[in-house]
Each structure stands twice: as structure tokens, then as C-alpha cells.
Design a protein around this motif. Structure first.
Motif, PDB file in Angstrom:
ATOM      1  N   UNK A  72       8.421  95.176   2.306  1.00  0.00           N
ATOM      2  CA  UNK A  72       7.391  94.369   2.975  1.00  0.00           C
ATOM      3  C   UNK A  72       8.035  93.391   3.960  1.00  0.00           C
ATOM      4  N   UNK A  73       9.232  92.896   3.612  1.00  0.00           N
ATOM      5  CA  UNK A  73       9.932  91.951   4.487  1.00  0.00           C
ATOM      6  C   UNK A  73      10.511  92.642   5.721  1.00  0.00           C
ATOM      7  N   UNK A  74      10.944  93.903   5.560  1.00  0.00           N
ATOM      8  CA  UNK A  74      11.623  94.614   6.651  1.00  0.00           C
ATOM      9  C   UNK A  74      11.212  96.089   6.602  1.00  0.00           C
ATOM     10  N   UNK A  75       9.948  96.379   7.007  1.00  0.00           N
ATOM     11  CA  UNK A  75       9.400  97.718   6.776  1.00  0.00           C
ATOM     12  C   UNK A  75       9.662  98.749   7.867  1.00  0.00           C
ATOM     13  N   UNK A  76      10.224  98.341   8.976  1.00  0.00           N
ATOM     14  CA  UNK A  76      10.184  99.225  10.140  1.00  0.00           C
ATOM     15  C   UNK A  76      11.331 100.222  10.253  1.00  0.00           C
ATOM     16  N   UNK A  77      12.380 100.111   9.412  1.00  0.00           N
ATOM     17  CA  UNK A  77      13.532 101.006   9.569  1.00  0.00           C
ATOM     18  C   UNK A  77      13.515 102.210   8.632  1.00  0.00           C
ATOM     19  N   UNK A  78      13.118 102.011   7.388  1.00  0.00           N
ATOM     20  CA  UNK A  78      13.216 103.091   6.407  1.00  0.00           C
ATOM     21  C   UNK A  78      12.284 104.246   6.768  1.00  0.00           C
TER      22      UNK A  78
ATOM     23  N   UNK B  69       1.060  98.726   5.389  1.00  0.00           N
ATOM     24  CA  UNK B  69       1.529  97.841   6.462  1.00  0.00           C
ATOM     25  C   UNK B  69       1.668  98.660   7.751  1.00  0.00           C
ATOM     26  N   UNK B  70       1.004  98.266   8.836  1.00  0.00           N
ATOM     27  CA  UNK B  70       1.085  99.038  10.088  1.00  0.00           C
ATOM     28  C   UNK B  70       2.496  99.121  10.661  1.00  0.00           C
ATOM     29  N   UNK B  71       3.388  98.225  10.194  1.00  0.00           N
ATOM     30  CA  UNK B  71       4.777  98.294  10.669  1.00  0.00           C
ATOM     31  C   UNK B  71       5.593  99.335   9.912  1.00  0.00           C
ATOM     32  N   UNK B  72       5.060  99.801   8.774  1.00  0.00           N
ATOM     33  CA  UNK B  72       5.792 100.763   7.939  1.00  0.00           C
ATOM     34  C   UNK B  72       5.871 102.111   8.644  1.00  0.00           C
ATOM     35  N   UNK B  73       7.088 102.659   8.763  1.00  0.00           N
ATOM     36  CA  UNK B  73       7.303 103.931   9.459  1.00  0.00           C
ATOM     37  C   UNK B  73       7.813 105.022   8.505  1.00  0.00           C
TER      38      UNK B  73
END
Length: 405
Positions: free
Chosen positions: A252-258, A282-286
Motif C-alpha cells: 500500500x505504501x509503494x504499490x507501483x513497482x511489483x 489501489x489504482x496505483x497497483x500494477x
């Protein structure tokens, strides 16, 4: 043994090079007994054999003497081209640890020059790790991939490796440490190293190590904004609710890389899946690939995943929920998420989940509502009748390429 190069020198050039080196070599680093090597080769047949294998990419398993290993090293070091991959997987027998170390010491000059080093199931111990770290420290920016899976390196070996990973010059991108006997101590050392130098490692596999709650330490790494980890494999690591909660908090703190997460064979249950589903929303989750085989998931967990697919459906491409006894109700709940027209799921694994024809009806309905999604569906090991199989296999409007029932 697999060896990949962009090209190989001719046999004649190699033999001439060896002869020249006998007269001129004075580097203790290479430590190759070239005179003994040529004495044993006689007509240079082994050099020719090695060159042929370099071109084909394979050296068949055989009994190779000490001097013949020296010949292998010598031939590898003669080329003007970089060594792209050095693979010794399962080649050195784990029964003879003394010989393993002897061979490993001889191969260190080659390993040091390689971009990819594959040493799975080679009987490497903590002593071997010390030798590897020593070699890699002399050229830390070259190595990009290291595979030590299936070796009993334990916490002491990982601690030694972690000292190398902490080096700011280390550019390692992929690290496999499956089934290496790592516990809390080794996990702590690894986490500390990645905290010091987090920006290069993109792929980490710790599958089959009993990490338990020490996975919390890795969660601290994932929260680092400089962390670039894209693939994390933690299947069969004895992770439960608490560890899953820590991972979810980090994501949740850093969702955009994994991009890939494998938590199969951990008893995280519905509570763990619910926490992960909140991250997926989370829309930032990829996240593109999520594997949750045999995790104790039931209807409740499927409902949470379905909710996530409805909220943020456009990134997840592969979902594996095999060996979770969710039955038809769980599949029906999941299908509510699959019906979202923005859902881009391409592969769904539901092996041995207690699904009957009733579940197939729900899946067929989801496919009719959003026929552009699934390409691969696996329902092996479920209690399907002919009517259920027919529903999924005989509709020309579906885009399914493979269906296993």
C-alpha cells in the motif's frame, strides 16, 4: 553445463593461445595449470570438444578431472567476447563437497566475468558462498543474475552474500535462493543489504525457505521508495496472517513497482487474501500476476478478490487459485469480477477447487458478458460433467485458446 556466448574462437586460435599462455601467464588470480592441461590433452581433443560444446551451448555430464576443469576455464577465458551465461545446474554432484569446492575455485575466474551465473543444486555451501563473494567483489558491477537454489547455504551463506549485495557497485538484478535453508537470521541480513542498495534488484525468489514472520523485514524493503522489485516469489515460506498483513501494508505504501507476487502454499487464508485485495483496489497497483495456490482460501476470499477486480480491473493478467476448496459459490463470486468489461485477465488457474457444472455455468455467463478476456482456463481436477465441459469448450464466441478440464 550450459555456456552462452555471442561467438567462439576457432580451435586453432585457442590452442595457440594456450601455448602462448604457458610461457607468459603470471596471474595468480586465474590459477590455471596450463602445462598439465596440455599434457593431458595430447592431441587437443578436449579443447576441440569444449569449443564444439560452446557453439551448441551444452557440455554433457561426465567425469572431468582437475586438469580438464582447468582446460574448460582456459578455453572460456580465451574468447574476446563477454561470457553472457555460465550455468552449472546439477552438474557438480552434491555428494562430494570437497570436489565441489575444488571445481568451484577453478571456475571462479569464469564466474567473475559472467553476467549470469546459474549454480542451482550444485552442493554449494557457506564456504562456497564465501568464495563466490570474494570473486564477485572484485567485479561487482558485471553480474546481473545469480541462481543458488537448492544449495544448503543456510543463514551464514546468505549473510556472506548480503555483504556483497550491500556494495553500492553491485548491480545484481535477479537472485534465486529457493530451498536454501534460510530462516530469520538470513532474511534479516538480506533485508539489511537491500535496504542499503535497493535500486537494482528486480527479481527475488525465496521459495521453500521457512521465513515465517521474518517476511516482515522484507516488507520494510518493499516500502522503500527506491525499491525496484518487480517479481517476488515467496511460495512455501510458512507465511501466515501476520506476514501477509506486513506485505500488504508495504505494498500500500509503494504499490507501483511489483508486477508478480507468488504466495502459494502459505496458509494466509481469507483474512490474508482480503488484505491483498485491498492493495489490488489501489489504482496505483500494477500487479499483473498473482499466484495463491493452496492458501486456504474459501468463499470469503473469492468475494474480496472479485471486489478488487471490479474496482481496479485493468492490470491483473494471471490469477492462480488452484487447490483452494472454494467450490461453486466461490467461483460465482469471482465471476462477478470477471464480468467487468475492463477486466483484462488472460489466464485463470482453478485446478482441484471442488467446482461442478454449476460453477461452469457461472464461468460461461462471465465469458458471454466479457468474451474478450480469458485466453487460458485450467479446471483440471474438478467434478465436471459433460454438460459443464461443453459449455466452456464449444462456444465459438469465446476467445479461449486453451481449456483444461
Amino acid at each position: 553445463m550450459t555456456l552462452k556466448r555471442s561467438r567462439s574462437d576457432s580451435n586453432e586460435k585457442t590452442v595457440e593461445y594456450i601455448k602462448k599462455k604457458i610461457r607468459t601467464i603470471d596471474s595468480p588470480e586465474k590459477s590455471i595449470n596450463l602445462y598439465h592441461c596440455l599434457n593431458e590433452l595430447g592431441d587437443h581433443s578436449l579443447v576441440e570438444q569444449i569449443q564444439k560444446c560452446l557453439k551448441s551451448g551444452k557440455i554433457k555430464e561426465a567425469t572431468i578431472s582437475s586438469s580438464q576443469w582447468s582446460a574448460v576455464v582456459c578455453v572460456l577465458l580465451t574468447s574476446e567476447e563477454d561470457l553472457d551465461e555460465f550455468c552449472l545446474d546439477k552438474f557438480v554432484k552434491a555428494k562430494n563437497k570437497h570436489k565441489n569446492m575444488e571445481v568451484l575455485q577453478k571456475l571462479l575466474p569464469v564466474i567473475k566475468e559472467s553476467r549470469s551465473v546459474q549454480l542451482s543444486n550444485c552442493g554449494v555451501t557457506d564456504e562456497g558462498c564465501a568464495a563466490l563473494v570474494s570473486a564477485l567483489r572484485s567485479n561487482p558491477s558485471h553480474l546481473r543474475e545469480l541462481n543458488l537454489s537448492g544449495n544448503e547455504i543456510g543463514d551464514s551463506g546468505v549473510t556472506l552474500l548480503s555483504a556483497g549485495l550491500a556494495d553500492p557497485h553491485c548491480k545484481l538484478e535477479k537472485l534465486w535462493l529457493r530451498d536454501c535453508g534460510i530462516t530469520d537470521e538470513g532474511c534479516a541480513a538480506l533485508a539489511s543489504a537491500l535496504t542499503s542498495n535497493p535500486s537494482h534488484l528486480g527479481h527475488l525468489s525465496l521459495t521453500g525457505n521457512k521465513l515465517g514472520n521474518s517476511v516482515n523485514l522484507l516488507s520494510d524493503v518493499l516500502q522503500n521508495p527506491h525499491c525496484k522489485l518487480e517479481k517476488l516469489w515467496l511460495n512455501d515460506c510458512d507465511i501466515k496472517d501476520e506476514g501477509c498483513a506486513a506485505l500488504a501494508s508495504a505494498l500500500r505504501s509503494n504499490p507501483s513497482h511489483l508486477r508478480q507476487l507468488n504466495l502459494s502454499l502459505n496458509k494466509i487464508g481469507d483474512s490474508g487474501v482480503t488484505l491483498l485485495s485491498a492493495v489490488l483496489k489501489d489504482p496505483r497497483c500494477k500487479l499483473e500476476i498473482l499466484r495463491l495456490r493452496d492458501c486456504g482460501i474459501t468463499d470469503e476470499g473469492c468475494a474480496a478478490l472479485a471486489s478488487a477486480l471490479r474496482s481496479n480491473p485493468s492490470h491483473l493478467r494471471r490469477l492462480d487459485l488452484s487447490w483452494n476448496k472454494k467450490g461453486d459459490l466461490g467461483v460465482k463470486l469471482l465471476c462477478a469480477g470477471l464480468k467487468n468489461p475492463h477486466c483484462k485477465l488472460e489466464e485463470l488457474q482453478l485446478r482441484d477447487c471442488g467446482i461442478t457444472d454449476e460453477g461452469c455455468v457461472a464461468l460461461a455467463s462471465a465469458l458471454r458478458s466479457n468474451s474478450s478476456l480469458l485466453r487460458h482456463l485450467n479446471l483440471t481436477g474438478n467434478k465436471l460433467g459433460k454438460s459443464g465441459v461443453k459449455l466452456l469448450k464449444d462456444n465459438p464466441h469465446y476467445k479461449l485458446e486453451t481449456v483444461y478440464c
